[in-house]
Design an enzyme around this catalytic site. Structure first.
Site, PDB file in Angstrom:
ATOM      1  N   GLN A 164      -3.184   4.776  -1.766  1.00 16.15           N
ATOM      2  CA  GLN A 164      -3.971   5.602  -2.678  1.00 16.15           C
ATOM      3  C   GLN A 164      -3.252   5.997  -3.965  1.00 16.15           C
ATOM      4  O   GLN A 164      -3.857   6.021  -5.020  1.00 16.15           O
ATOM      5  CB  GLN A 164      -4.414   6.854  -1.923  1.00 16.15           C
ATOM      6  CG  GLN A 164      -5.474   7.649  -2.623  1.00 16.15           C
ATOM      7  CD  GLN A 164      -6.194   8.561  -1.646  1.00 16.15           C
ATOM      8  OE1 GLN A 164      -7.058   8.125  -0.903  1.00 16.15           O
ATOM      9  NE2 GLN A 164      -5.836   9.813  -1.638  1.00 16.15           N
ATOM     10  N   GLU A 206      -7.849  10.839 -10.719  1.00 17.64           N
ATOM     11  CA  GLU A 206      -6.728  11.718 -11.078  1.00 17.64           C
ATOM     12  C   GLU A 206      -6.002  11.271 -12.343  1.00 17.64           C
ATOM     13  O   GLU A 206      -4.900  11.726 -12.628  1.00 17.64           O
ATOM     14  CB  GLU A 206      -5.765  11.830  -9.894  1.00 17.64           C
ATOM     15  CG  GLU A 206      -6.467  12.429  -8.688  1.00 17.64           C
ATOM     16  CD  GLU A 206      -5.587  12.585  -7.468  1.00 17.64           C
ATOM     17  OE1 GLU A 206      -4.394  12.241  -7.548  1.00 17.64           O
ATOM     18  OE2 GLU A 206      -6.097  13.051  -6.439  1.00 17.64           O
ATOM     19  N   ASP A 243       1.785   8.056  -2.021  1.00 17.81           N
ATOM     20  CA  ASP A 243       0.838   8.669  -1.081  1.00 17.81           C
ATOM     21  C   ASP A 243      -0.111   7.578  -0.624  1.00 17.81           C
ATOM     22  O   ASP A 243      -1.146   7.337  -1.243  1.00 17.81           O
ATOM     23  CB  ASP A 243       0.054   9.814  -1.732  1.00 17.81           C
ATOM     24  CG  ASP A 243      -1.056  10.330  -0.809  1.00 17.81           C
ATOM     25  OD1 ASP A 243      -1.065   9.950   0.384  1.00 17.81           O
ATOM     26  OD2 ASP A 243      -1.917  11.098  -1.271  1.00 17.81           O
ATOM     27  N   GLU A 286       4.187  10.476   1.165  1.00 20.05           N
ATOM     28  CA  GLU A 286       3.228  11.444   1.707  1.00 20.05           C
ATOM     29  C   GLU A 286       2.234  10.714   2.605  1.00 20.05           C
ATOM     30  O   GLU A 286       1.739   9.646   2.243  1.00 20.05           O
ATOM     31  CB  GLU A 286       2.497  12.101   0.529  1.00 20.05           C
ATOM     32  CG  GLU A 286       1.382  13.033   0.910  1.00 20.05           C
ATOM     33  CD  GLU A 286       0.568  13.459  -0.302  1.00 20.05           C
ATOM     34  OE1 GLU A 286      -0.639  13.684  -0.138  1.00 20.05           O
ATOM     35  OE2 GLU A 286       1.125  13.537  -1.424  1.00 20.05           O
ATOM     36  N   ASP A 313       0.310  15.788   4.541  1.00 17.55           N
ATOM     37  CA  ASP A 313      -0.858  16.356   3.846  1.00 17.55           C
ATOM     38  C   ASP A 313      -2.010  16.453   4.846  1.00 17.55           C
ATOM     39  O   ASP A 313      -2.236  17.499   5.446  1.00 17.55           O
ATOM     40  CB  ASP A 313      -1.227  15.484   2.647  1.00 17.55           C
ATOM     41  CG  ASP A 313      -2.555  15.886   2.000  1.00 17.55           C
ATOM     42  OD1 ASP A 313      -3.010  17.020   2.220  1.00 17.55           O
ATOM     43  OD2 ASP A 313      -3.150  15.064   1.274  1.00 17.55           O
ATOM     44  N   LYS A 338      -2.224  22.631  -0.253  1.00 22.81           N
ATOM     45  CA  LYS A 338      -3.508  22.613  -0.964  1.00 22.81           C
ATOM     46  C   LYS A 338      -4.271  23.872  -0.574  1.00 22.81           C
ATOM     47  O   LYS A 338      -4.653  24.034   0.592  1.00 22.81           O
ATOM     48  CB  LYS A 338      -4.318  21.370  -0.578  1.00 22.81           C
ATOM     49  CG  LYS A 338      -3.740  20.072  -1.128  1.00 22.81           C
ATOM     50  CD  LYS A 338      -4.517  18.888  -0.580  1.00 22.81           C
ATOM     51  CE  LYS A 338      -4.089  17.586  -1.252  1.00 22.81           C
ATOM     52  NZ  LYS A 338      -4.678  16.413  -0.569  1.00 22.81           N
ATOM     53  N   ARG A 367      -6.407  18.748  -6.039  1.00 19.01           N
ATOM     54  CA  ARG A 367      -7.280  17.846  -5.288  1.00 19.01           C
ATOM     55  C   ARG A 367      -7.836  16.823  -6.275  1.00 19.01           C
ATOM     56  O   ARG A 367      -7.746  17.003  -7.482  1.00 19.01           O
ATOM     57  CB  ARG A 367      -8.461  18.587  -4.645  1.00 19.01           C
ATOM     58  CG  ARG A 367      -8.146  19.656  -3.639  1.00 19.01           C
ATOM     59  CD  ARG A 367      -7.291  19.226  -2.455  1.00 19.01           C
ATOM     60  NE  ARG A 367      -7.764  18.146  -1.610  1.00 19.01           N
ATOM     61  CZ  ARG A 367      -8.172  18.266  -0.350  1.00 19.01           C
ATOM     62  NH1 ARG A 367      -8.226  19.450   0.220  1.00 19.01           N
ATOM     63  NH2 ARG A 367      -8.508  17.218   0.370  1.00 19.01           N
ATOM     64  N   SER A 368      -8.465  15.768  -5.750  1.00 21.29           N
ATOM     65  CA  SER A 368      -8.988  14.753  -6.676  1.00 21.29           C
ATOM     66  C   SER A 368     -10.174  15.283  -7.479  1.00 21.29           C
ATOM     67  O   SER A 368     -10.393  14.888  -8.615  1.00 21.29           O
ATOM     68  CB  SER A 368      -9.354  13.472  -5.925  1.00 21.29           C
ATOM     69  OG  SER A 368     -10.161  13.774  -4.825  1.00 21.29           O
ATOM     70  N   LYS A 389       2.233  18.450  -7.594  1.00 21.96           N
ATOM     71  CA  LYS A 389       1.522  17.175  -7.673  1.00 21.96           C
ATOM     72  C   LYS A 389       0.164  17.478  -8.289  1.00 21.96           C
ATOM     73  O   LYS A 389      -0.670  18.124  -7.665  1.00 21.96           O
ATOM     74  CB  LYS A 389       1.369  16.628  -6.249  1.00 21.96           C
ATOM     75  CG  LYS A 389       0.576  15.354  -6.165  1.00 21.96           C
ATOM     76  CD  LYS A 389       0.379  14.962  -4.712  1.00 21.96           C
ATOM     77  CE  LYS A 389      -0.487  13.730  -4.635  1.00 21.96           C
ATOM     78  NZ  LYS A 389      -0.843  13.381  -3.273  1.00 21.96           N
TER      79      LYS A 389
END
Length: 428
Positions: A164, A206, A243, A286, A313, A338, A367-368, A389
């Site tokens: 990702q 992102e 990630d 991650e 995560d 998060k 978050r996205s 991040k």
């Protein structure tokens, strides 16, 4: 005399993916104002707190948040009216009690978090303090090393690698401002490299590029080339962070890497990562394994946990119960933080403290689906987390956080420290 909550008003707004989310405004008895908007994820862990959506297909494809907004404007509003705004823990406990479910399914983590953060912002305003100082009034603060997501695949991009996120971390910078410059120069360098390969340079959720590359390794190779072309040294000035979001690759006990035509067992996936770490200047991985592959995580940590940051995560979902087990079983050495995975500010801070007390790192994350809200920038500084991040240096909902950090660093002057490699507590 501490100010009390006078009113709270929530509304439905849009996030960066064009989906509805919750924003809340809080006014205190002394007139102080606080506002917060909550983000939303694309690849979500199955153990996350519940994000309440309406499910009404006639509005926003069922993704409306009128129910969550109504929960804030009715039951939450009456419960917190007159509550002392500076008692964050008490407020969050009240919200948890009011919800009464183990995963915040009744009120919705989105309703609860919007409330929790808006009250914190109002309480900081009441004390005439920036949020980071209100949360931790310290003599010295650590600015975070950024993880720039510059190349997207998986669920964040429709036509790319299995993994990702491919990120760069300017570990060799001397300040946050310099780190931002380095990351941004590599980002623009990558765009040129991809254009030279006749690759697509449209961006993902992102802000990272989403080219069609033949293999996962090509993504790393192209980033190494971009780092060098920008005038930096991979493995010294700038390291790579990954990630892979491996829970998305896992089915029936196996990991499927479609671009490589491979199906791997848990132990083989561990060996796969060991091979990558040998070959490339990778400093952080991650979710290298499925969120419930505890044996795989322990094996990975035994093998490379002393030279790479292994971040959970989906594995931990900012939840102290899962984190406590991870610490006891030595199942990784870092947690991704998060806010909306757990749903209140106090529980988020508790997770960061638990990780730090175990000698682990805590990486504060977006978050996205983001908004222009910059709370996570203040949180990273307040908790001296050392890492953040929050996407590519592109798209306003991402750069809002980086720009907030620039302002904080400027405001702190000599009291701000950029940790560089010291941000990685457990690496030999």
């Amino acid at each position: 005399m501490s100010a009390e909550v006078k009113s709270i008003k929530a509304r439905e707004i849009l996030d960066s993916r064009g989906n509805p989310t919750v924003e809340a405004d809080v006014v205190l008895s002394d007139g102080s104002f606080g506002r917060a908007a909550v983000p939303s994820g694309a690849s979500t862990g199955s153990h996350e707190a519940v994000e309440l959506r309406d499910g009404d297909k006639s509005r926003y494809n069922g993704l409306g948040v009128h129910k969550a907004v109504a929960n804030v404007n009715t039951s939450i509003a009456s419960a917190i009216s007159g509550f002392k705004a500076s008692d964050q823990q008490g407020l969050d406990n009240l919200l948890i009690e009011l919800d009464g479910t183990p995963n915040k399914a009744k009120l919705g983590a989105n309703a609860m978090l919007a409330t929790s953060l808006a009250v914190a912002h109002a309480a900081a305003a009441s004390r005439h303090m920036p949020l980071y100082r209100y949360l931790n009034n310290s003599e010295e603060y650590i600015l975070p090393v950024p993880m720039f997501n510059i190349l997207n695949g998986g669920k964040h991009a429709s036509n790319s690698t299995d993994f990702q996120e491919f990120m760069v971390m300017p570990v060799g910078a001397k300040s946050f401002a310099q780190a931002l410059q380095m990351g941004t120069e590599v980002y623009h360098s990558l765009k040129k490299v991809l254009k030279g390969m006749n690759q697509n340079t449209t961006v993902g959720d992102e802000g990272g590029f989403a080219p069609s590359l033949p293999t996962n390794k090509d993504a790393v190779e192209v980033i190494l080339k971009a780092i060098e072309k920008a005038g930096y040294r991979p493995g010294e000035d700038i390291f790579i962070a990954l990630d892979p979001a491996s829970s998305e690759l896992y089915q029936d006990g196996k990991y499927t890497l479609a671009t490589e035509n491979k199906t791997l067992s848990s132990a083989e996936m561990v060996d796969y990562w060991c091979g990558w770490v040998e070959k490339y200047p990778i400093i952080s991985i991650e979710d290298g394994l499925f969120e419930d592959d505890w044996d795989g995580w322990k094996l990975l940590t035994r093998k490379i946990g002393n030279k790479v940051q292994l971040v959970g995560d989906d594995f931990y979902v900012t939840n102290i119960k899962r984190l406590d087990r991870g610490i006891k079983e030595k199942a990784s050495n870092s947690i991704l933080i998060k806010l909306n995975q757990i749903g209140t500010l106090s529980e988020t801070i508790a997770a960061i403290k638990m990780a730090n007390n175990a000698g682990w790192t805590a990486v504060v994350s977006h978050r996205s689906g983001e908004t222009e809200d910059t709370t996570i920038a203040d949180l990273a500084v307040a908790m001296n987390a050392g890492q953040i991040k929050t996407g590519a240096p592109c798209r306003s909902e991402r750069t809002a956080k980086y720009n907030r950090l620039l302002r904080i660093e400027e405001e702190l002057g000599g009291k701000a420290k950029y940790p560089g490699k010291d941000a990685f507590l457990n690496l030999k």
